[in-house]
Scaffold this motif. Structure first.
Motif, mmCIF file in Angstrom:
data_model
loop_
_atom_site.group_PDB
_atom_site.id
_atom_site.type_symbol
_atom_site.label_atom_id
_atom_site.label_comp_id
_atom_site.label_asym_id
_atom_site.label_seq_id
_atom_site.Cartn_x
_atom_site.Cartn_y
_atom_site.Cartn_z
ATOM 1 N N ASP A 1 0.811 -1.217 0.000
ATOM 2 C CA ASP A 1 0.000 0.000 0.000
ATOM 3 C C ASP A 1 0.843 1.266 0.000
ATOM 4 O O ASP A 1 0.302 2.378 0.064
ATOM 5 C CB ASP A 1 -0.927 0.015 1.222
ATOM 6 N N SER B 1 -18.554 13.809 9.460
ATOM 7 C CA SER B 1 -17.670 12.644 9.441
ATOM 8 C C SER B 1 -18.504 11.376 9.378
ATOM 9 O O SER B 1 -18.995 11.015 8.313
ATOM 10 C CB SER B 1 -16.749 12.661 10.668
ATOM 11 N N ASN C 1 -6.510 7.777 14.154
ATOM 12 C CA ASN C 1 -7.563 7.081 13.424
ATOM 13 C C ASN C 1 -8.904 7.308 14.112
ATOM 14 O O ASN C 1 -9.094 6.941 15.273
ATOM 15 C CB ASN C 1 -7.242 5.588 13.365
ATOM 16 N N ARG D 1 3.379 7.849 10.712
ATOM 17 C CA ARG D 1 1.990 8.110 10.327
ATOM 18 C C ARG D 1 1.039 7.819 11.485
ATOM 19 O O ARG D 1 0.112 8.573 11.745
ATOM 20 C CB ARG D 1 1.619 7.263 9.106
ATOM 21 N N LEU E 1 -9.191 14.893 8.446
ATOM 22 C CA LEU E 1 -8.994 14.411 7.085
ATOM 23 C C LEU E 1 -9.911 13.237 6.780
ATOM 24 O O LEU E 1 -10.199 12.413 7.652
ATOM 25 C CB LEU E 1 -7.543 13.952 6.878
ATOM 26 N N PHE E 2 -10.349 13.174 5.535
ATOM 27 C CA PHE E 2 -11.018 11.982 5.023
ATOM 28 C C PHE E 2 -10.316 11.602 3.728
ATOM 29 O O PHE E 2 -10.355 12.344 2.749
ATOM 30 C CB PHE E 2 -12.501 12.227 4.763
ATOM 31 N N GLN E 3 -9.638 10.452 3.753
ATOM 32 C CA GLN E 3 -8.861 9.997 2.589
ATOM 33 C C GLN E 3 -7.934 11.111 2.089
ATOM 34 O O GLN E 3 -7.877 11.415 0.894
ATOM 35 C CB GLN E 3 -9.803 9.510 1.483
ATOM 36 N N ASP E 4 -7.223 11.732 3.032
ATOM 37 C CA ASP E 4 -6.220 12.775 2.773
ATOM 38 C C ASP E 4 -6.805 14.100 2.294
ATOM 39 O O ASP E 4 -6.073 14.995 1.861
ATOM 40 C CB ASP E 4 -5.169 12.289 1.766
ATOM 41 N N GLU F 1 -13.748 4.775 9.820
ATOM 42 C CA GLU F 1 -14.433 5.004 8.542
ATOM 43 C C GLU F 1 -13.622 5.869 7.572
ATOM 44 O O GLU F 1 -14.185 6.606 6.750
ATOM 45 C CB GLU F 1 -15.811 5.650 8.769
ATOM 46 N N GLY F 2 -12.287 5.803 7.667
ATOM 47 C CA GLY F 2 -11.445 6.565 6.753
ATOM 48 C C GLY F 2 -11.135 7.988 7.203
ATOM 49 O O GLY F 2 -10.498 8.745 6.475
ATOM 50 N N TYR F 3 -11.559 8.355 8.414
ATOM 51 C CA TYR F 3 -11.319 9.697 8.947
ATOM 52 C C TYR F 3 -10.116 9.687 9.891
ATOM 53 O O TYR F 3 -9.950 8.757 10.696
ATOM 54 C CB TYR F 3 -12.545 10.227 9.690
ATOM 55 N N TYR F 4 -9.280 10.729 9.783
ATOM 56 C CA TYR F 4 -8.103 10.866 10.636
ATOM 57 C C TYR F 4 -7.976 12.309 11.099
ATOM 58 O O TYR F 4 -8.362 13.237 10.392
ATOM 59 C CB TYR F 4 -6.827 10.483 9.880
#
Length: 235
Positions: free
Chosen positions: A12, A214, A141, A135, A156-159, A144-147
């Motif tokens: 990845d 989110s 984390n 990272r 962030l969502f998917q950067d 659901e893809g949110y950071y």
């Protein structure tokens, strides 16, 4: 390192390889291509910079002796604004001055040519571990893809940045600082709003807004107590 673990770590991650010798580049690119589908090739520092800006690679392997701008100059410019991308340098020689520069620029490793497959795996294993560790330290984390990015203080969502209002961000940051705790209405009133006059409905409204921007599970209801931030499941 276990070979299967190395494959899992690299699959990845994206790699930018900058090398002006076509034969050397072809050999190493063929090797690296077995482990990452996201491999980008450049023959000069200028071309490498363009690919870096377009692709935002996780790891860079570059030769020190590039035409025009050197690999060291490339790495030095990169480090002025990017401490995350891991950098491996290949060189035909080694000396004390270069080693000091490598430490100064936070290079993961330098490889002396000719480079073997074992040396590449060792270097990229270290780079991948450093990248993943950094990272995980910088990015929280939230499911659901949110950071949450601790350095830039953004969601962030998917950067891609998710805009939050000032109070929504302050509330989310307070939950992150107190991850693992269930926070009552009273605690949120005192610590985030510095008041006892704020109604429970006002707090609920802010939490609803964060969830809408989110996902519903980012802040969880704890019946009759308060709220708790999303936590990853432990295996």
């Amino acid at each position: 390192m276990n070979h299967n673990l190395f494959i899992s770590m690299m699959k990845d991650l994206s790699v930018l390889y900058i090398e002006d010798d076509p034969k050397v580049q072809e050999y190493i690119a063929e090797f690296l291509g077995r482990y990452t589908p996201n491999l980008y090739l450049a023959g000069t520092a200028e071309e490498g910079l363009r690919l870096y800006e377009e692709r935002e690679p996780d790891i860079i392997l570059l030769d020190i002796n590039l035409p025009g701008k050197s690999g060291i100059d490339f790495a030095r410019e990169l480090r002025m604004h990017d401490q995350d991308t891991r950098i491996i340098i290949s060189t035909a020689y080694t000396d004390k001055e270069f080693l000091l520069t490598a430490v100064e620029l936070g290079l993961t490793r330098y490889l002396v040519k000719p480079i073997t497959g074992t040396e590449l795996i060792d270097a990229f294993s270290k780079a991948a571990s450093e990248y993943i560790e950094r990272r995980e330290t910088v990015l929280v984390n939230l499911g659901e893809g949110y950071y949450y990015d601790r350095e830039r203080k953004i969601l962030l969502f998917q950067d891609i940045e998710v805009p939050l209002r000032r109070k929504e961000m302050e509330l989310l940051e307070f939950f992150i600082e107190n991850r693992g705790r269930t926070l009552s209405y009273d605690v949120l009133q005192y610590e985030v709003w510095n008041t006892t006059a704020l109604s429970k409905d006002a707090i609920r409204s802010q939490i609803r807004n964060i969830r809408k921007k989110s996902h519903p599970g980012i802040i969880q209801n704890i019946s009759a107590i308060g709220y708790r931030l999303y936590e990853e499941e432990t295996k």
